[in-house]
Design a protein around this motif. Sequence first.
Motif, short mmCIF file in Angstrom:
data_model
loop_
_atom_site.label_atom_id
_atom_site.label_comp_id
_atom_site.label_asym_id
_atom_site.label_seq_id
_atom_site.Cartn_x
_atom_site.Cartn_y
_atom_site.Cartn_z
N PHE A 18 29.78 64.37 61.16
CA PHE A 18 29.13 65.55 60.59
C PHE A 18 28.14 65.17 59.49
O PHE A 18 27.07 65.76 59.38
N VAL A 19 28.48 64.17 58.69
CA VAL A 19 27.56 63.71 57.66
C VAL A 19 26.29 63.19 58.29
O VAL A 19 25.18 63.53 57.87
N LYS A 20 26.42 62.37 59.33
CA LYS A 20 25.24 61.81 59.99
C LYS A 20 24.42 62.89 60.69
O LYS A 20 23.19 62.86 60.67
N ILE A 21 25.10 63.85 61.30
CA ILE A 21 24.40 64.96 61.95
C ILE A 21 23.58 65.72 60.91
O ILE A 21 22.40 66.00 61.11
N HIS A 22 24.20 66.02 59.79
CA HIS A 22 23.52 66.76 58.73
C HIS A 22 22.36 65.95 58.15
O HIS A 22 21.26 66.46 57.98
N ALA A 23 22.61 64.69 57.87
CA ALA A 23 21.59 63.85 57.25
C ALA A 23 20.41 63.59 58.19
O ALA A 23 19.29 63.38 57.74
N ASN A 24 20.67 63.60 59.51
CA ASN A 24 19.63 63.25 60.48
C ASN A 24 19.10 64.44 61.26
O ASN A 24 18.45 64.27 62.27
N ARG A 25 19.37 65.64 60.78
CA ARG A 25 18.97 66.82 61.55
C ARG A 25 17.48 66.87 61.82
O ARG A 25 17.06 67.43 62.82
N ASN A 26 16.68 66.28 60.96
CA ASN A 26 15.23 66.26 61.18
C ASN A 26 14.81 65.26 62.25
O ASN A 26 13.68 65.31 62.73
N ALA A 27 15.72 64.37 62.63
CA ALA A 27 15.40 63.37 63.65
C ALA A 27 15.55 63.90 65.07
O ALA A 27 15.09 63.27 66.02
N LEU A 28 16.18 65.07 65.21
CA LEU A 28 16.36 65.67 66.53
C LEU A 28 15.00 66.08 67.07
O LEU A 28 14.31 66.91 66.49
N ARG A 29 14.62 65.48 68.19
CA ARG A 29 13.29 65.73 68.75
C ARG A 29 13.25 66.95 69.66
O ARG A 29 12.27 67.67 69.69
N GLN A 30 14.30 67.16 70.43
CA GLN A 30 14.34 68.29 71.35
C GLN A 30 15.58 69.13 71.05
O GLN A 30 16.70 68.70 71.31
N GLU A 31 15.34 70.33 70.57
CA GLU A 31 16.48 71.19 70.21
C GLU A 31 17.34 71.54 71.41
O GLU A 31 18.51 71.84 71.27
N LYS A 33 18.46 69.55 73.44
CA LYS A 33 19.39 68.44 73.67
C LYS A 33 20.31 68.21 72.47
O LYS A 33 20.83 67.11 72.29
N VAL A 34 20.51 69.24 71.66
CA VAL A 34 21.33 69.09 70.46
C VAL A 34 22.76 68.68 70.81
O VAL A 34 23.36 67.84 70.13
N LYS A 35 23.32 69.23 71.88
CA LYS A 35 24.70 68.91 72.25
C LYS A 35 24.82 67.42 72.60
O LYS A 35 25.74 66.75 72.10
N GLN A 36 23.91 66.91 73.39
CA GLN A 36 23.95 65.49 73.75
C GLN A 36 23.77 64.61 72.52
O GLN A 36 24.42 63.57 72.36
N ARG A 43 30.07 59.49 69.62
CA ARG A 43 30.43 58.30 70.41
C ARG A 43 30.13 57.02 69.63
O ARG A 43 30.90 56.06 69.67
N ASN A 44 29.01 57.01 68.92
CA ASN A 44 28.67 55.84 68.11
C ASN A 44 29.70 55.60 67.01
O ASN A 44 30.08 54.46 66.73
N GLU A 45 30.18 56.67 66.39
CA GLU A 45 31.20 56.53 65.36
C GLU A 45 32.51 56.00 65.95
O GLU A 45 33.18 55.17 65.35
N ILE A 46 32.86 56.47 67.14
CA ILE A 46 34.07 55.96 67.82
C ILE A 46 33.89 54.48 68.15
O ILE A 46 34.80 53.67 67.95
#
Length: 151
Positions: A18-31, A33-36, A43-46
Amino acid sequence: MKKVKNVEATKDILQNSFVKIHANRNALRQETKVKQWVFQITRNEIANFRRIGKIPDRTPFVDPTSGNGPCCFDRFVDELPEIYKTVMLPIYLQGKKQAEVARDLGISLPNVKARIRRAKIILKEQFVACCKYSLNEKGQLIGEPDCMICG
């Protein structure tokens, strides 16, 4: 939990995700594909947990609008010398692997790791000098900010 089989590790992985999602929300290129994108971060954290074989260090959730987060963080990152910023940003804000960044920049993996280590030292020094954080015996930032700039 199904993949990690450890309650504490699952909680930490979820929190870091959740921290990474929040911190990187501006890096999402296609809204669309937010779920993927969210699942890939998780998966990367796991994968990090499996590779390291231990519970990851907890990253406290910080809402930058709350005033409770590490003040001056964005400014400190922006002020990093370019040689360190080109390594830190893709790894910590875009979630790229160190080896991938090394390949993209045409430098060795040990060089990437050294730059990350040096950048973290610079950031810690800035937090201590400007924001009056302290370092514990492990060299981690502790305490509450008493920033000259943020007030």
